[in-house]
Motif scaffolding. Structure first.
Motif, short mmCIF file in Angstrom:
data_model
loop_
_atom_site.label_atom_id
_atom_site.label_comp_id
_atom_site.label_asym_id
_atom_site.label_seq_id
_atom_site.Cartn_x
_atom_site.Cartn_y
_atom_site.Cartn_z
N ARG A 222 0.84 -1.21 0.00
CA ARG A 222 0.00 0.00 0.00
C ARG A 222 0.87 1.25 0.00
O ARG A 222 1.78 1.36 0.81
CB ARG A 222 -0.83 0.06 1.29
N GLY A 223 0.56 2.21 -0.84
CA GLY A 223 1.35 3.44 -0.87
C GLY A 223 2.49 3.37 -1.87
O GLY A 223 3.07 4.39 -2.22
N THR B 146 6.03 5.70 -1.19
CA THR B 146 5.79 5.76 0.24
C THR B 146 6.88 5.05 1.03
O THR B 146 7.38 5.55 2.04
CB THR B 146 4.39 5.18 0.56
N GLU C 220 9.47 6.58 3.80
CA GLU C 220 9.64 6.02 5.15
C GLU C 220 11.12 5.78 5.46
O GLU C 220 11.58 6.03 6.57
CB GLU C 220 8.85 4.70 5.29
N ASP D 142 12.89 9.18 5.88
CA ASP D 142 12.45 9.74 7.14
C ASP D 142 13.17 9.09 8.32
O ASP D 142 13.72 9.77 9.20
CB ASP D 142 10.93 9.48 7.22
N MET E 166 5.16 11.29 0.27
CA MET E 166 4.36 10.12 0.61
C MET E 166 3.01 10.23 -0.08
O MET E 166 2.57 11.33 -0.43
CB MET E 166 4.08 10.06 2.12
N LEU E 167 2.31 9.08 -0.20
CA LEU E 167 0.97 9.09 -0.78
C LEU E 167 0.06 10.00 0.04
O LEU E 167 -0.09 9.85 1.24
CB LEU E 167 0.40 7.67 -0.77
N THR E 168 -0.50 11.01 -0.61
CA THR E 168 -1.44 11.88 0.09
C THR E 168 -2.69 12.11 -0.74
O THR E 168 -3.66 12.68 -0.25
CB THR E 168 -0.84 13.29 0.33
N GLY E 169 -2.68 11.69 -1.99
CA GLY E 169 -3.78 12.01 -2.89
C GLY E 169 -4.98 11.11 -2.71
O GLY E 169 -5.29 10.66 -1.61
N PRO F 266 -7.27 8.14 -2.24
CA PRO F 266 -7.02 6.81 -1.71
C PRO F 266 -7.42 5.72 -2.72
O PRO F 266 -8.34 5.92 -3.52
CB PRO F 266 -7.92 6.75 -0.48
N PRO G 221 -8.86 2.42 -2.16
CA PRO G 221 -9.31 1.57 -1.07
C PRO G 221 -9.27 0.09 -1.43
O PRO G 221 -9.40 -0.27 -2.60
CB PRO G 221 -10.74 2.03 -0.83
N ARG G 222 -9.06 -0.73 -0.46
CA ARG G 222 -9.15 -2.20 -0.56
C ARG G 222 -8.28 -2.75 -1.67
O ARG G 222 -8.70 -3.60 -2.44
CB ARG G 222 -10.63 -2.61 -0.69
N CYS H 180 -5.46 -4.26 -0.95
CA CYS H 180 -4.87 -5.51 -0.42
C CYS H 180 -5.67 -5.98 0.78
O CYS H 180 -6.74 -5.46 1.05
CB CYS H 180 -3.40 -5.32 -0.06
#
Lengths: 342, 342
Positions: free
Chosen positions: B225-226, B230, B234, B237, B332-335, B337, B339-340, B342
């Protein structure tokens, strides 16, 4: 602090919103040095010994009920599954499935409750995951917990180990959780008088094992879904024995009995979330009972019956001797389902 | 064999119907000596070493997609989380939440898929739990898996261990899973041409670690995800570094690129379920790449960038050098979503 008042699909994206939810809501409540590393897997050190491993999902409705909520229940359930095997619970994982639109306040309360329950049981939340599904694709919140515990080398309990002559001991009043949840759903006015028994049994189980010789305790089981009747049938089945229980010895609160009469239910089939059933050598049974009574959670413990050699060819069975001297066979739960009781 | 064609609430009662579902459907497919004991907890022996422990829930929609289904995905996801930490996956738990009315055929297919995926990855399903919720209270089937693996004493990977000069390597084409699922949902006609990359990465990761000295591999991550963007954020960061990646080096299938252009998406943010990102010492990077390429799952691996000292005070960042010589910051992913996924 989180700005949003409700869970959005974005909180499950794995991106920035997920990170903010985890850091702003979860880590403040359930964070610890293991979990807060935020790796794909937690890395933990275990003392030597065999390992117990278990999993359970919680979908209880309602989420909050007298005596607990889905958060505390999800910790207790898995801690107890470890404890029944004689294991010391060490690490817990937490998998949340959230419905879009869920109140953030509600989630905070559940997270607080998880945190308190884990501390009380002495288990460390080592891994966690959050998913969000669309509105109407789940009912508010579902929680999966998995648990790891260590076992001493001498502990070897098994559902197949009951032998004729063994005693059956229960750690207290049965049916409280099931009756509480059913009442909470019914909207009947005396709801608050019955509390769920949801509690962590690991300390109680440790006392029992410490008070007895290794093989004297044959098995421990927590009678959750399906209740006492179902657990006793599983034991009889696996051990190829009959089990005879005495109605007058089985601890049932009068108010639970009352609810059962009102709703046409049998307390033997109601779920428990803070009770254990122990089968022990008859000579060790008094020590088991005494160990239970020394623990706050076992003060109403009782010897409720005995394991017998099977009397007929149609397979093992559980027999209840009633107060008026009759007997009836107690099968596994087959009747009306009680959905989402845990 | 089970008589019912659909899941009933009764299958989640914990009584006889649950027992029949478990014995008639699950144990035939995923049973093994550990699981089939049906105790409250599995008891397993572990070789000496540290332990990795992880959990993940799977709510993917649709349940079946080109290249996999929720069953295989739920095994791969957790196997990969263990593998990313350098652990050898050993035991898996399985928590199913089923919607009343679910087709029994569908459940059988998912169980078969779980079984195949677990065998391929060499992980033993040690514990399982099934809950049923009412129609409309969940969307068909949700699966939680938790996993345990052992770690050698010399393996010590960490998301904070990237250092300036290290190389960033990805094990193959990115975005396949995300593009596949989005297409499967869209109903667009060329759906079948993009397959999910869902696969177990434990064997690949083992090769990488075997081909390098212990501290040369700083970390491994699977960009689920991401997406890649992303995960790189991470890493930047946690390690307090910048990361520079080269657009022309990042493997993206032309058909995934095409779908991204069609749907207005960026492959850097699409989920992957069979890829890993490795950050390694620059001198060890060729050995990592070679080890990946020797594995079928890593044949399209590429070095895609480098870790840099952070250049400004506003915190670490990920920079993409584009094919036409420009550069842009990749947050990072912010836009929107997804969904679902995974």
């Amino acid at each position: 602090m989180l700005r949003e008042k409700r869970i959005l699909l974005d909180h499950g994206s794995g991106g920035l919103a997920t990170k903010k939810l985890i850091e702003g809501l979860f880590l403040r409540r359930i964070g610890n040095p293991v979990l807060s590393r935020m790796e794909d897997s937690a890395v933990v050190d275990l003392p030597p010994g065999r390992l117990a491993f278990t999993t359970d999902s919680f979908v209880i409705d309602p989420i909050f009920f007298p005596g607990g909520d889905i958060g505390s229940l999800s910790v207790h359930g898995t801690v107890n599954d470890l404890a029944m095997q004689g294991a010391s619970p060490l690490f817990l994982s937490l998998g949340l499935i959230l419905e879009e639109g869920l109140d953030m306040d509600l989630l905070e309360k559940v997270a607080d409750s998880i945190s308190r329950a884990a501390k009380e049981a002495g288990i460390v939340i080592a891994a966690a995951d959050t998913k969000v599904v669309g509105k109407g694709q789940a009912d508010k919140i579902f929680i999966n917990t998995s648990g790891i515990g260590t076992l001493s080398s001498v502990t070897s309990l098994g559902v197949e180990k009951a032998r004729p002559g063994d005693k059956v001991i229960v750690s207290g009043f049965i049916g409280d959780h099931g009756a509480c949840v059913l009442l909470a759903r019914s909207g009947l006015p005396f709801e608050a008088r019955i509390k769920s028994d949801s509690a962590p049994l690991n300390h109680l189980c440790k006392r029992i094992l410490a008070a007895t010789r290794p093989s004297d305790v044959r098995l421990m089981r927590d009678p959750t879904r399906g209740g006492l009747a179902t657990v006793l049938n599983e034991i009889a089945d696996a051990s190829k024995t009959d089990i005879e229980i005495l109605e007058e010895s089985i601890p049932v609160r009068p108010e639970v009995q009352g609810v059962c009469e009102l709703l046409g239910l049998d307390p033997l089939y109601l779920a428990n979330e803070g009770k254990c059933v122990v089968v022990a050598d008859q000579e060790a049974a008094p020590a088991v009972l005494e160990a239970m009574k020394q623990d706050g959670l076992g003060k109403d413990a009782a010897i409720i019956g005995e394991v017998k050699a099977p009397v007929d060819q149609q397979g093992p069975k559980v027999v209840l001797r009633t107060k008026i001297g009759g007997e009836r066979i107690v099968p596994m739960l087959t009747g009306e389902p009680l959905p989402r009781i845990c």
